[in-house]
Design an enzyme around this catalytic site. Structure first.
Site, PDB file in Angstrom:
ATOM      1  CB  VAL A 155      -0.947  -0.015   1.219  1.00 27.54           C
ATOM      2  CG1 VAL A 155      -1.725   1.298   1.321  1.00 27.54           C
ATOM      3  CG2 VAL A 155      -1.902  -1.208   1.135  1.00 27.54           C
ATOM      4  CG  ASP A 156       4.546   3.099   2.634  1.00 23.68           C
ATOM      5  OD1 ASP A 156       4.141   4.233   2.384  1.00 23.68           O
ATOM      6  OD2 ASP A 156       5.373   2.859   3.526  1.00 23.68           O
TER       7      ASP A 156
END
Length: 377
Positions: free
Chosen positions: A303-304
């Site tokens: 996600v980062d």
């Protein structure tokens, strides 16, 4: 402080110091040299090598430097447990998962590592000191006592041979499915190294394609120069490129913005579109669409990195704006599906937050979970 830290100028770390001392002795450093004497004294001052963390004690056990009884039991049958079971691989972080699965085979077979120079580090152990501390600082007394008792039971329970071999075969299958080519299992060094040792242990010769590519993934992490050599824990081209893109955008310089557009064109084909990784067990209906930290880590995009790339794409005009919108929509749908029950976002998985897993004996490094965190959210 006389030892080695986990990072430059960091505090003394007994596990790093034990491994550094062992490695230096293996390559021929005199144990009476000043740096070796200081390191040995600091290790013994803290109770000796037996006080190192679980992964270091596994390394020591592989070289016959300590007993496997000094290592928490991690039976390979763990991989056969149903998802509802309290201790399950899906409830662990991706990095723990990829490191542990090949390690299950090593711990089950208890091999003895090759040691052609017959190097030992008996001098790092103290006769009067018991095995590693009963629990790490982050572990609760109650759960640690429960899991400690369970560990003693697991050490004496005879495992059915059929179940054991089935579990080992599943560990091998699981690892091979996620091998990730020359980018390696999980695209992180500990998992890659464990996969190479596992393939060696089960009898794959060096030229076996699977073992050879696993070994190549480790070699790709090596940086060898005239005056130094080191092994990277992983590589981070997607993250680095996205961060540099953000820095360049801050300049508001026309040439810099053109460079950002080129970097986004480079990032675009690295989007994972055709592999449903471990995350899909929780979200089977979600289409893949994220970016990984490394060149390739298709089973474990995060996600980062995905949001970091999206933030840059949303600002910079690209040659094909319609195609960009499709790319961003696919990534956004994927990333939003990772929102945890408490509203936050974690790095690689959704709701991998079962706190009791922090209290199992082999979770002494406080890294078995992937909880939501403020910076990603």
């Amino acid at each position: 402080h006389g030892g080695w830290p986990l990072y430059h100028e960091g505090a003394f770390d007994i596990s790093a110091t034990v491994k550094a001392y062992f490695a230096l002795k293996m390559i021929g450093d005199d144990i009476n040299a000043p740096h070796m004497v200081r390191a040995r004294e600091e290790i013994r001052k803290r109770g000796g090598a037996i006080k190192a963390n679980v992964f270091t004690r596994i390394l020591l056990a592989l070289y016959g430097q300590c007993s496997w009884n000094d290592v928490p039991t991690v039976p390979p049958e763990l991989i056969l447990l149903p998802r509802w079971f309290p201790v399950h691989l899906s409830k662990m972080s991706y990095w723990a998962r990829t490191v542990i699965v090949p390690l299950l085979v090593l711990c089950a077979r208890k091999p003895l590592a090759k040691n052609p120079r017959d190097i030992h580090v008996d001098e790092l152990f103290m006769q009067s000191v018991p095995a590693a501390s009963p629990r790490a600082p982050h572990q609760s007394a109650g759960w640690s006592a429960f899991f400690g008792a369970l560990d003693k039971v697991l050490k004496v329970v005879p495992w059915p041979k059929g179940a054991r071999e089935k579990a080992i075969a599943e560990c091998v299958r699981w690892t091979t499915q996620r091998l990730n080519g020359e980018d390696g299992l999980g695209a992180i060094y500990p998992a890659m190294a464990n996969s190479v040792m596992m393939y060696d242990l089960i009898g794959y010769p060096p030229e076996h394609p699977t073992r050879a590519i696993a070994r190549k993934s480790v070699e790709n992490l090596l940086v060898i120069k005239d005056d130094e050599a080191y092994c990277q824990p992983c590589v981070s081209p997607v993250w680095d490129t996205a961060l540099v893109a953000h820095a360049l955008m801050e300049t508001r310089d026309e040439a810099a913005e053109k460079a950002v557009a080129r970097s986004l064109e480079w990032l675009k084909p690295l989007q994972v579109l055709d592999v449903k990784g471990d995350w899909a067990e929780e979200k089977p209906d979600v289409r893949p669409g994220g970016w990984a930290f490394q060149y390739r880590n298709d089973y474990y995009p995060d996600v980062d990195d995905t949001f970091k790339v999206l933030l840059a794409m949303g600002v910079i005009k690209m040659p094909d704006e319609e195609a960009k919108k499709v790319t961003m929509k696919r990534a956004l749908d994927w990333a939003i599906s990772f929102q945890c029950k408490n509203g936050g976002f974690a790095a690689f998985d959704k709701d991998v937050t079962k706190q009791w897993l922090q209290d199992v004996p082999f979770a002494d490094q406080n890294a078995i979970l992937d909880p939501p965190c403020s910076d990603i959210t």
